[in-house]
Design a protein around this motif. Sequence first.
Motif, PDB file in Angstrom:
ATOM      1  N   ASN A 145       6.999   6.211  -2.384  1.00 35.44           N
ATOM      2  CA  ASN A 145       6.388   7.262  -3.192  1.00 35.44           C
ATOM      3  C   ASN A 145       7.001   8.601  -2.790  1.00 35.44           C
ATOM      4  N   PRO A 146       8.046   9.048  -3.488  1.00 33.80           N
ATOM      5  CA  PRO A 146       8.722  10.292  -3.118  1.00 33.80           C
ATOM      6  C   PRO A 146       7.820  11.521  -3.146  1.00 33.80           C
ATOM      7  N   ALA A 147       6.676  11.444  -3.812  1.00 30.80           N
ATOM      8  CA  ALA A 147       5.767  12.595  -3.865  1.00 30.80           C
ATOM      9  C   ALA A 147       4.858  12.687  -2.648  1.00 30.80           C
ATOM     10  N   ALA A 148       4.858  11.675  -1.798  1.00 30.68           N
ATOM     11  CA  ALA A 148       3.974  11.671  -0.632  1.00 30.68           C
ATOM     12  C   ALA A 148       4.384  12.767   0.350  1.00 30.68           C
ATOM     13  N   LEU A 149       3.383  13.360   0.997  1.00 24.81           N
ATOM     14  CA  LEU A 149       3.608  14.390   2.007  1.00 24.81           C
ATOM     15  C   LEU A 149       3.435  13.805   3.402  1.00 24.81           C
ATOM     16  N   TYR A 150       4.113  14.407   4.366  1.00 29.07           N
ATOM     17  CA  TYR A 150       3.887  14.064   5.765  1.00 29.07           C
ATOM     18  C   TYR A 150       3.361  15.287   6.501  1.00 29.07           C
ATOM     19  N   ALA A 151       2.169  15.159   7.070  1.00 36.09           N
ATOM     20  CA  ALA A 151       1.537  16.224   7.844  1.00 36.09           C
ATOM     21  C   ALA A 151       1.514  15.824   9.314  1.00 36.09           C
ATOM     22  N   CYS A 152       2.111  16.651  10.143  1.00 35.11           N
ATOM     23  CA  CYS A 152       2.170  16.412  11.586  1.00 35.11           C
ATOM     24  C   CYS A 152       1.284  17.416  12.301  1.00 35.11           C
ATOM     25  N   ASP A 153       0.275  16.920  13.004  1.00 32.66           N
ATOM     26  CA  ASP A 153      -0.478  17.754  13.924  1.00 32.66           C
ATOM     27  C   ASP A 153       0.210  17.601  15.284  1.00 32.66           C
ATOM     28  N   ILE A 200       8.337   8.464  12.453  1.00 35.47           N
ATOM     29  CA  ILE A 200       9.446   8.914  11.617  1.00 35.47           C
ATOM     30  C   ILE A 200       9.893   7.806  10.672  1.00 35.47           C
ATOM     31  N   ASP A 201       9.983   6.586  11.190  1.00 37.94           N
ATOM     32  CA  ASP A 201      10.384   5.445  10.358  1.00 37.94           C
ATOM     33  C   ASP A 201       9.343   5.169   9.275  1.00 37.94           C
ATOM     34  N   ALA A 202       8.066   5.236   9.647  1.00 40.24           N
ATOM     35  CA  ALA A 202       7.001   4.988   8.672  1.00 40.24           C
ATOM     36  C   ALA A 202       7.029   6.028   7.557  1.00 40.24           C
ATOM     37  N   VAL A 203       7.228   7.283   7.925  1.00 40.90           N
ATOM     38  CA  VAL A 203       7.281   8.349   6.919  1.00 40.90           C
ATOM     39  C   VAL A 203       8.430   8.106   5.945  1.00 40.90           C
ATOM     40  N   ALA A 204       9.586   7.727   6.459  1.00 36.89           N
ATOM     41  CA  ALA A 204      10.732   7.470   5.584  1.00 36.89           C
ATOM     42  C   ALA A 204      10.440   6.338   4.618  1.00 36.89           C
ATOM     43  N   ARG A 205       9.789   5.284   5.095  1.00 36.31           N
ATOM     44  CA  ARG A 205       9.485   4.142   4.228  1.00 36.31           C
ATOM     45  C   ARG A 205       8.425   4.490   3.192  1.00 36.31           C
ATOM     46  N   VAL A 206       7.425   5.273   3.596  1.00 40.64           N
ATOM     47  CA  VAL A 206       6.413   5.702   2.636  1.00 40.64           C
ATOM     48  C   VAL A 206       7.054   6.553   1.547  1.00 40.64           C
ATOM     49  N   ALA A 234       0.801  -1.232   0.000  1.00 37.50           N
ATOM     50  CA  ALA A 234       0.000   0.000   0.000  1.00 37.50           C
ATOM     51  C   ALA A 234       0.828   1.274   0.000  1.00 37.50           C
ATOM     52  N   PHE A 235       2.084   1.200   0.376  1.00 35.63           N
ATOM     53  CA  PHE A 235       2.849   2.435   0.565  1.00 35.63           C
ATOM     54  C   PHE A 235       3.011   3.228  -0.730  1.00 35.63           C
ATOM     55  N   SER A 236       3.158   2.561  -1.839  1.00 34.15           N
ATOM     56  CA  SER A 236       3.392   3.276  -3.097  1.00 34.15           C
ATOM     57  C   SER A 236       2.177   4.077  -3.538  1.00 34.15           C
ATOM     58  N   SER A 237       0.986   3.723  -3.019  1.00 30.60           N
ATOM     59  CA  SER A 237      -0.232   4.447  -3.398  1.00 30.60           C
ATOM     60  C   SER A 237      -0.604   5.531  -2.399  1.00 30.60           C
ATOM     61  N   LEU A 238       0.168   5.679  -1.328  1.00 31.71           N
ATOM     62  CA  LEU A 238      -0.138   6.694  -0.326  1.00 31.71           C
ATOM     63  C   LEU A 238       0.256   8.078  -0.827  1.00 31.71           C
ATOM     64  N   ASP A 239      -0.672   9.020  -0.696  1.00 36.35           N
ATOM     65  CA  ASP A 239      -0.394  10.402  -1.056  1.00 36.35           C
ATOM     66  C   ASP A 239       0.093  11.214   0.137  1.00 36.35           C
ATOM     67  N   ALA A 240      -0.227  10.757   1.348  1.00 43.52           N
ATOM     68  CA  ALA A 240       0.180  11.505   2.538  1.00 43.52           C
ATOM     69  C   ALA A 240       0.141  10.595   3.756  1.00 43.52           C
ATOM     70  N   VAL A 241       0.933  10.972   4.735  1.00 42.33           N
ATOM     71  CA  VAL A 241       0.860  10.409   6.087  1.00 42.33           C
ATOM     72  C   VAL A 241       0.450  11.551   6.998  1.00 42.33           C
ATOM     73  N   LEU A 242      -0.508  11.287   7.869  1.00 45.48           N
ATOM     74  CA  LEU A 242      -0.970  12.276   8.850  1.00 45.48           C
ATOM     75  C   LEU A 242      -0.794  11.682  10.238  1.00 45.48           C
ATOM     76  N   SER A 243      -0.183  12.434  11.143  1.00 42.48           N
ATOM     77  CA  SER A 243      -0.078  11.973  12.528  1.00 42.48           C
ATOM     78  C   SER A 243      -0.668  12.997  13.468  1.00 42.48           C
ATOM     79  N   GLY A 244      -1.204  12.506  14.595  1.00 47.47           N
ATOM     80  CA  GLY A 244      -1.795  13.371  15.602  1.00 47.47           C
ATOM     81  C   GLY A 244      -1.354  12.945  16.989  1.00 47.47           C
ATOM     82  N   TYR A 245      -2.301  12.770  17.888  1.00 49.82           N
ATOM     83  CA  TYR A 245      -2.024  12.419  19.290  1.00 49.82           C
ATOM     84  C   TYR A 245      -1.207  11.137  19.352  1.00 49.82           C
TER      85      TYR A 245
END
Length: 283
Positions: free
Chosen positions: A102-110, A92-98, A70-81
């Motif tokens: 998919n180098p175009a994926a974004l990581y959004a941290c709340d 952090i590890d998950a974001v790096a692997r995603v 599934a990682f190659s189809s992810l457009d973003a990772v979002l984290s919260g609490y």
Amino acid sequence: MHILSIQSAVAFGHAGNSAAVFPMQRIGVEVLPVYTVNFSNHTGYGAWRGPVMDPQDVANVITGIEERGAFSSLDAVLSGYQGSEGIADVIIDAVARVKRANPAALYACDPVMGNAKSGCFVAPAIPDLLRDKVVPVADIITPNQFELGFLTGTTPDTIESTLDAADAARAMGPDTVLVTSVERPGRPEGTIEMMAVTSSGAWIVQTPHLPMKANGSGDVTAALFTSHFTRTRDAADALARTASSVYGLLAQTHAAGAKELLLVEAQEHYAHPALEFAVTQLR
């Protein structure tokens, strides 16, 4: 669009993924939710039951998702609490692997840590972990004004100082900063603002400030802004849509006198935001 959302979950009421997932789904996002805690209710009640997830269990769930390809189809990772301090490294590890998939994926941290009225309400180590380890690898962060102050060691309380603080946060790594719950001297009475700052400019939107406590509204805000921005890369448009949707949700909840967000009942505000609030470019 596909988003991996790593946040808390509650059975009663709406917070974390239990607030964020449905609004994203309603605007057409395929959400892969991973839980950092599994509580009976949000902690604002002062009592709750259920486990804080072991970081290894969270990591195992994420690895299982990766094993499904599934990682190659992810457009973003979002984290919260985050629940416990060990979750930061997992995220952090998950974001790096995603991003490898998919180098175009974004990581959004709340960067959930607290607010001006309640102070910090997370484990003592988490604010420092967010500032020092998690925020620097994010593309988008969505702090409230209080959290922005902690992250940058400043006291943002005017438009100028909030812009300066957002720039200081951007210098830490993220390109895009959404500042929620902006309260400044001189604003019209009974209003509250949100500000988006990117390398392309800065924008602010003002809405009525409803006299209510709305647990989970920040999670909805982060989810909708992340979704809209990931889809369009247009911060002003994402700000306008998010402000309209969240105000509609809060207004409907307040009018009903409900103690918890009317997340499902207000769904048309996500799907068809009225876009009734003007977005003003600051620079």
